[in-house]
Scaffold this motif. Sequence first.
Motif, PDB file in Angstrom:
ATOM      1  N   TRP A 110       0.803  -1.155  -0.572  1.00 55.63           N
ATOM      2  CA  TRP A 110       0.108   0.141  -0.308  1.00 55.63           C
ATOM      3  C   TRP A 110       0.840   1.642   0.027  1.00 55.63           C
ATOM      4  O   TRP A 110       1.706   1.113   0.861  1.00 55.63           O
ATOM      5  N   LEU A 111       0.740   2.229  -1.026  1.00 64.34           N
ATOM      6  CA  LEU A 111       1.419   3.665  -0.983  1.00 64.34           C
ATOM      7  C   LEU A 111       0.750   4.359  -1.374  1.00 64.34           C
ATOM      8  O   LEU A 111       0.131   4.927  -0.829  1.00 64.34           O
ATOM      9  N   LEU A 121       3.089   7.155 -11.173  1.00 63.41           N
ATOM     10  CA  LEU A 121       3.422   6.212 -10.328  1.00 63.41           C
ATOM     11  C   LEU A 121       3.426   4.516 -11.177  1.00 63.41           C
ATOM     12  O   LEU A 121       3.790   3.770 -11.032  1.00 63.41           O
ATOM     13  N   SER A 122       2.240   5.038 -11.640  1.00 66.89           N
ATOM     14  CA  SER A 122       1.515   4.079 -12.367  1.00 66.89           C
ATOM     15  C   SER A 122       2.417   3.688 -13.617  1.00 66.89           C
ATOM     16  O   SER A 122       2.845   2.358 -14.062  1.00 66.89           O
ATOM     17  N   SER A 143      -0.556  -6.481 -10.392  1.00 66.46           N
ATOM     18  CA  SER A 143      -1.642  -5.355 -10.817  1.00 66.46           C
ATOM     19  C   SER A 143      -1.294  -4.072 -10.256  1.00 66.46           C
ATOM     20  O   SER A 143      -0.107  -4.125  -8.732  1.00 66.46           O
ATOM     21  N   PHE A 144      -1.919  -3.429 -10.368  1.00 69.64           N
ATOM     22  CA  PHE A 144      -1.658  -1.374  -9.715  1.00 69.64           C
ATOM     23  C   PHE A 144      -3.111  -1.063  -9.757  1.00 69.64           C
ATOM     24  O   PHE A 144      -3.963  -1.305 -10.652  1.00 69.64           O
ATOM     25  N   MET A 145      -3.170  -0.278  -8.962  1.00 70.47           N
ATOM     26  CA  MET A 145      -4.274   0.401  -8.134  1.00 70.47           C
ATOM     27  C   MET A 145      -4.379   1.361  -7.709  1.00 70.47           C
ATOM     28  O   MET A 145      -3.103   2.008  -6.757  1.00 70.47           O
ATOM     29  N   VAL A 146      -5.281   2.282  -8.054  1.00 68.82           N
ATOM     30  CA  VAL A 146      -4.883   4.396  -7.215  1.00 68.82           C
ATOM     31  C   VAL A 146      -6.754   4.574  -6.824  1.00 68.82           C
ATOM     32  O   VAL A 146      -7.568   3.835  -7.605  1.00 68.82           O
ATOM     33  N   GLY A 151      -5.514   9.367  -3.152  1.00 61.57           N
ATOM     34  CA  GLY A 151      -3.920   9.648  -3.300  1.00 61.57           C
ATOM     35  C   GLY A 151      -3.066   7.529  -3.345  1.00 61.57           C
ATOM     36  O   GLY A 151      -2.202   7.482  -2.780  1.00 61.57           O
ATOM     37  N   ALA A 152      -4.438   7.397  -2.717  1.00 66.58           N
ATOM     38  CA  ALA A 152      -3.890   6.214  -2.049  1.00 66.58           C
ATOM     39  C   ALA A 152      -3.464   4.991  -3.615  1.00 66.58           C
ATOM     40  O   ALA A 152      -4.068   4.710  -4.571  1.00 66.58           O
ATOM     41  N   ALA A 153      -2.706   3.755  -2.880  1.00 64.18           N
ATOM     42  CA  ALA A 153      -2.320   3.868  -4.551  1.00 64.18           C
ATOM     43  C   ALA A 153      -1.925   1.904  -3.800  1.00 64.18           C
ATOM     44  O   ALA A 153      -1.446   1.863  -2.587  1.00 64.18           O
TER      45      ALA A 153
END
Length: 206
Positions: A110-111, A121-122, A143-146, A151-153
Motif C-alpha cells: 500500500w502506497l 506512479l502507475s 496488478s496496480f490500483m489507485v 492518493g492511495a495506491a
Amino acid sequence: MHARSTTIQAQPASIDAGIAHVRDEVLPALKQLDGFIGLSMMVDRESGRCIATSAWQSEDAMRASADQVQPVRNRAAEILGGSPEVAEWEITVMHRDHPTHEGAYVRSAWLQMDLAGLDGLSEIYKMNALPQIEQLDCFCSASFMVNRETGAAVSSACFESRAALDASREQANQIRTAGTQQAKATVLEVREFELAVAHLRVPEMV
C-alpha cells in the motif's frame, strides 16, 4: 476497470467458513449484477486479515452495485467475525503470465502519493517495476490500483507457492524501493497473503 476492496479483520477460526461463503454464496450473487467481472479473496491466517476484491467494467457499474452488494458484504463480515472496511479503486495495470489459482500467494504493498503524481506512479510501475517482477521465479500475475480521491495506491504480485513468494522477497523489496523513490511515493505497508478465491477476471491492461 474499477474495483472495490473489502478488508475484514476476521477471527482466525472463522476464515475457512468465510472463504467457503465467499466462494459459494458471494461470487454467485455478484455474477448476477450488471458490469461485474470477477472476485478474489486473500487471507492472512496468522493475523486474520482478509481482503475480498470485486472488479467492475466501469466506475458507474461499481457504484450502481453498492446497494445490492452491501447486505452480501455484511453477511460475509458476520461469518468472518469482523467489521468491513471498504475502499474503491481504479485499476491501471493488470498483467498475467498465466492464470492464478487458489493456493497461490500474493504480496501487496500500500502506497501514498500526491494526487498529481498518481499517473506517474502507475507509469513507473508499468514500465520499470513490472518487467522486473515478471522475471521472478514462479510469477503468476500483477496488478496496480489507485484511488484518485485519496492518493492511495496498491500493488499486488502473485506467485505459484509460498516458497516462491518467500524466495522473491528480497528482490521484490529492491524493486519496490527503487520505484517508490523514483516516484517519491511513501510505502505504508507490505503484507503477504494466501489467495483463497481466484476469480478476478480483469482483462490484460499494460
